[in-house]
Design a protein around this motif. Structure first.
Motif, short mmCIF file in Angstrom:
data_model
loop_
_atom_site.label_atom_id
_atom_site.label_comp_id
_atom_site.label_asym_id
_atom_site.label_seq_id
_atom_site.Cartn_x
_atom_site.Cartn_y
_atom_site.Cartn_z
N TYR B 363 0.80 -1.22 0.06
CA TYR B 363 -0.12 0.00 0.14
C TYR B 363 0.97 1.13 -0.10
O TYR B 363 1.71 1.26 0.88
CB TYR B 363 -0.95 0.17 1.33
CG TYR B 363 -1.77 -1.19 1.41
CD1 TYR B 363 -1.23 -2.72 2.07
CD2 TYR B 363 -3.18 -1.01 1.23
CE1 TYR B 363 -1.92 -3.63 2.01
CE2 TYR B 363 -3.99 -2.31 1.62
CZ TYR B 363 -3.49 -3.26 1.84
OH TYR B 363 -4.13 -4.47 1.84
N TYR B 364 0.36 2.15 -0.87
CA TYR B 364 1.38 3.64 -1.05
C TYR B 364 0.43 4.66 -0.72
O TYR B 364 -0.72 4.65 -1.28
CB TYR B 364 1.97 3.57 -2.39
CG TYR B 364 3.04 2.53 -2.46
CD1 TYR B 364 4.32 2.77 -2.26
CD2 TYR B 364 2.93 1.22 -2.88
CE1 TYR B 364 5.38 2.14 -2.53
CE2 TYR B 364 3.86 0.16 -3.04
CZ TYR B 364 5.20 0.49 -2.79
OH TYR B 364 6.33 0.08 -3.06
N ARG B 365 1.08 5.60 -0.24
CA ARG B 365 0.33 6.92 -0.41
C ARG B 365 1.32 7.74 -0.60
O ARG B 365 2.62 8.17 -0.14
CB ARG B 365 -0.12 7.45 1.24
CG ARG B 365 -0.80 8.74 1.03
CD ARG B 365 -1.61 9.02 2.42
NE ARG B 365 -0.70 8.84 3.76
CZ ARG B 365 -1.37 8.56 4.84
NH1 ARG B 365 -2.47 8.34 4.84
NH2 ARG B 365 -0.40 8.67 5.76
N ARG B 366 1.08 8.65 -1.73
CA ARG B 366 1.81 9.37 -2.67
C ARG B 366 3.25 8.75 -2.95
O ARG B 366 4.02 9.43 -2.47
CB ARG B 366 1.78 10.92 -1.76
CG ARG B 366 0.58 11.73 -2.03
CD ARG B 366 0.69 13.14 -1.36
NE ARG B 366 -0.31 13.32 -0.61
CZ ARG B 366 -0.22 13.39 0.71
NH1 ARG B 366 0.99 13.32 1.41
NH2 ARG B 366 -1.37 13.49 1.73
N GLY B 367 3.10 7.78 -3.27
CA GLY B 367 4.66 7.07 -3.60
C GLY B 367 5.19 6.66 -2.43
O GLY B 367 6.25 5.85 -2.31
N GLN B 368 4.86 6.79 -1.32
CA GLN B 368 5.30 6.50 -0.05
C GLN B 368 4.62 5.00 0.44
O GLN B 368 3.55 4.94 0.62
CB GLN B 368 5.19 7.30 1.28
CG GLN B 368 6.25 8.53 1.24
CD GLN B 368 7.18 8.38 2.14
OE1 GLN B 368 6.84 7.59 3.45
NE2 GLN B 368 8.38 8.66 2.23
N LEU B 369 5.68 4.11 0.82
CA LEU B 369 5.18 2.87 1.24
C LEU B 369 4.47 3.04 2.56
O LEU B 369 5.00 3.62 3.47
CB LEU B 369 6.42 1.83 1.23
CG LEU B 369 6.09 0.47 1.54
CD1 LEU B 369 5.20 -0.24 0.73
CD2 LEU B 369 7.33 -0.38 1.67
N GLN B 370 3.21 2.38 2.80
CA GLN B 370 2.55 2.33 3.90
C GLN B 370 2.55 0.95 4.55
O GLN B 370 2.43 1.22 5.82
CB GLN B 370 1.05 2.73 3.75
CG GLN B 370 0.86 4.25 3.28
CD GLN B 370 1.06 5.30 4.18
OE1 GLN B 370 1.59 6.34 4.38
NE2 GLN B 370 0.42 4.97 5.39
N ALA B 371 2.25 -0.02 4.00
CA ALA B 371 1.70 -1.07 4.55
C ALA B 371 1.96 -2.40 3.57
O ALA B 371 2.13 -2.06 2.50
CB ALA B 371 0.29 -1.01 5.17
N ILE B 372 2.08 -3.44 4.14
CA ILE B 372 1.69 -4.71 3.34
C ILE B 372 0.79 -5.73 3.84
O ILE B 372 0.66 -5.92 5.23
CB ILE B 372 3.34 -5.52 3.16
CG1 ILE B 372 2.97 -6.70 2.17
CG2 ILE B 372 3.72 -5.97 4.56
CD1 ILE B 372 4.37 -7.32 1.98
N THR B 373 0.15 -6.66 3.15
CA THR B 373 -0.73 -7.67 3.39
C THR B 373 0.00 -8.85 2.51
O THR B 373 -0.05 -8.63 1.44
CB THR B 373 -2.06 -7.54 3.50
OG1 THR B 373 -2.52 -7.23 2.21
CG2 THR B 373 -2.67 -6.62 4.48
N ALA B 374 0.41 -9.88 3.55
CA ALA B 374 1.20 -11.00 2.64
C ALA B 374 0.44 -12.16 3.17
O ALA B 374 -0.03 -12.34 4.22
CB ALA B 374 2.40 -11.11 2.99
#
Ligand SMILES: Cc1cc2nc3c(=O)[nH]c(=O)nc-3n(C[C@H](O)[C@H](O)[C@H](O)COP(=O)(O)OP(=O)(O)OC[C@H]3O[C@@H](n4cnc5c(N)ncnc54)[C@H](O)[C@@H]3O)c2cc1C
Ligand code: FES
Lengths: 107, 405
Positions: B363-374
């Motif tokens: 998950y990205y906000r304005r190109g910045q990595l925020q989170a992952i679900t794996a």
């Protein structure tokens, strides 16, 4: 009651009476062995339970499965052949005297 | 300089342990309302429910550990009243328990957690309607599950889905009823919700989205079915309710502490009365990944990390909370792992193959990595968790290539 021996970095040893069926991680955490954190409670999600299995026991304990192998590869700074996540090692009467070495740091 | 910790679970036990690690030598009293020695909750909807683990294996620490560390654990007593003394040392006061005990303290920590939200419909008190928060709930549910044939799970969040998976694996007929339009809506992207819907359906668990419960029906005092808002009747001899939790703020309110959907704390786990700390499920905390807002993190890693922070603050060695939130959920053979906060994102990148039940979503906000679900991909999860912790940027286009990281 299988015994587990935890060897710290400075060579000091702590012997704990475990229960068959419990994991090495749970045995360590419940007794407050420093250096084994077990943040995810044994869910293969944190790798903070990393240990080196003593050479004398490595064969009997066996290798990690694929998921654990991935975790070890990525999370552990000094991975060796004897690296295991101690939450995935279940105590049995056969493993009485199991000796594990605590790494220098946990992730 | 007695430290009183109210609530003897994940956060309370960690707080007591960490206080000792900080060299705190004064008495530590840990009071818990539950009769059992402190234990882990996550397995209650997983290994304990399926019968693979017993109560003894869930214990957080041995009795010997508390004795050795000088932690006085009082079990089976609830703190009902607490007040700071008007005079004397700041933060000192007295607490009363329902066991008739009065405990004076010089330092206070609240680790009181949360209670399950109750279903507020007719029939909700019938025999066979079960919740899942503590070990007694789990033991009751486990006993019901051995006899039940048709199980309806109300709530498609993590606990509901885990309970559904255990019941289905035990061969029961299982239907999950979720009021929202998708599963686990607050924690994952819509495509992950859809993946879980399909994964449950493939394994024979029914999933009904956008379905509210109108009433629980019964016969001779026992559950016989669940009536949905659209009139459908699902027959059931066991109903599992997992519709979220409500943080316990009563004691904080008695103390006049600020509460806003939980006890408000800062990054040092201090409440609005800075001499009192709070940690775990009962708190709302500021988090940089939440875009400057406050979040309530209902997770074991948060309870532990925040308890460590609270202990450092009490010991006079404050260190801010920096933990990247993380979480996991096991359903059947699916291992879901989450790191970061998947809120307010504007772009997602999918890696791997949902069809093969092995993939991850970044998950990205304005190109910045925020989170992952794996899902079944711990390597991706760990790599992203590390990137988030270290502040390493991981650009969306690079992440999309399957050979990185
Ligand atoms: C079934 C289930 C599955 C879960 N699975 C996961 C998972 O897979 N991964 C994950 O990260 N998290 C999971 N969680 C969440 C995790 O268990 C919680 O986040 C964690 O337990 C929070 O710890 P806590 O100490 O803040 O609160 P709690 O565990 O709620 O403990 C609070 C304690 O305080 C006691 N108490 C409350 N008020 C008083 C009072 N006035 N006096 C005395 N005692 C009091 C309560 O009785 C309770 O024992 C799960 C939770 C449940 C219920
Ligand atoms: S305890 Fe987390 S991976 Fe072993």
């Amino acid at each position: 009651m299988p015994k587990v021996i935890f060897v710290a970095l400075d060579g000091s040893r702590r012997t704990i009476d475990g229960a068959a069926g419990d994991s090495v991680m749970a045995t360590a955490v419940r007794n407050g062995v420093p250096g084994i954190v077990g943040e995810c409670g044994g869910n293969r999600s944190c790798a903070t339970c990393h240990v080196y299995v003593d050479d004398g026991f490595a064969a009997r304990v066996g290798p990690p499965d694929d998921l654990e192998d991935d975790m070890l590869d990525l999370a552990v700074s000094d991975r060796r052949d004897t690296s295991r996540l101690s939450c995935q090692i279940k105590l049995t009467d056969d493993l009485d005297g199991l000796t594990v070495h605590i790494p220098d740091e946990q992730p | 300089m007695t430290a009183l910790i109210v609530g003897a679970s994940q956060a309370g036990v960690q707080l007591a342990t960490s206080l000792r690690d900080h060299g705190y030598t004064a008495p530590i009293v840990l009071v818990g309302a539950e009769a059992h020695a402190p234990y882990q909750r996550p397995p209650l909807s997983k290994q304990f429910l399926s019968g693979a683990a017993d109560l003894a294996s869930l214990e957080l620490r041995t009795a010997g550990f508390y004795a050795e560390r000088g932690i006085d654990v009082i079990r089976g007593e609830r703190v009902t009243h607490v007040a700071l003394s008007g005079s004397g040392r700041r933060g000192a006061g007295i607490a009363l328990t329902d066991g008739g005990r009065a405990i004076s303290f010089d330092r206070l920590a609240l680790t009181v957690g949360a209670r399950p939200r109750r279903l507020d419909v007719p029939g909700a008190d019938l025999e066979g309607v079960c919740y899942l928060r503590d070990i007694d709930d789990a033991a009751r549910l486990r006993a019901h599950l051995t006899r039940a044939q048709e199980v309806v799970v109300v709530g498609g969040g993590f606990i509901g889905l885990e309970a559904a998976a255990v019941a289905r694996a035990a061969g029961r007929t299982v239907t999950v009823v979720e009021a929202a339009g998708r599963l686990i809506p607050r924690s994952v992207a819509p495509m992950v919700s859809e993946f879980f819907r399909q994964a449950h359906t493939r394994r024979g668990t029914g999933v009904r989205l956008g379905s509210g419960v109108a009433a629980i029906q019964g016969w001779q005092g026992r559950v016989s079915g669940v009536r949905l808002l659209d009139g459908t009747l699902l027959t059931a001899d066991l109903v599992v309710v997992g519709v979220g939790v409500v943080p316990r703020t009563e004691l904080a309110e008695q103390l006049g502490l600020a509460c806003d959907g939980g006890i408000v704390v800062d990054e040092y786990a201090r409440t609005s009365e800075p001499s009192i700390v709070a940690a775990g499920d009962c708190t709302v905390l500021p988090h940089p990944l939440a875009g400057g807002g406050r979040v309530r993190l209902e997770s074991m890693p948060n309870a532990i990390a925040q308890a460590r922070v609270a202990a450092a603050t009490l010991a006079g060695d404050p260190r801010p909370y920096t933990e990247v939130p993380w979480f996991w959920s096991d359903q059947y053979d699916l291992k879901l792992q989450i790191a970061g906060v998947a809120h307010g994102y504007d772009q997602i990148v999918v890696r791997g193959d949902p069809g093969a039940e092995r993939f991850s979503v970044l998950y990205y906000r304005r190109g910045q990595l925020q989170a992952i679900t794996a899902v079944n991909w711990p390597a991706d999860y760990l790599a992203v968790r590390r990137a988030l912790a270290g502040g390493t940027p991981l650009a969306p286009d690079r992440a999309a290539a399957s050979d990185t990281p």
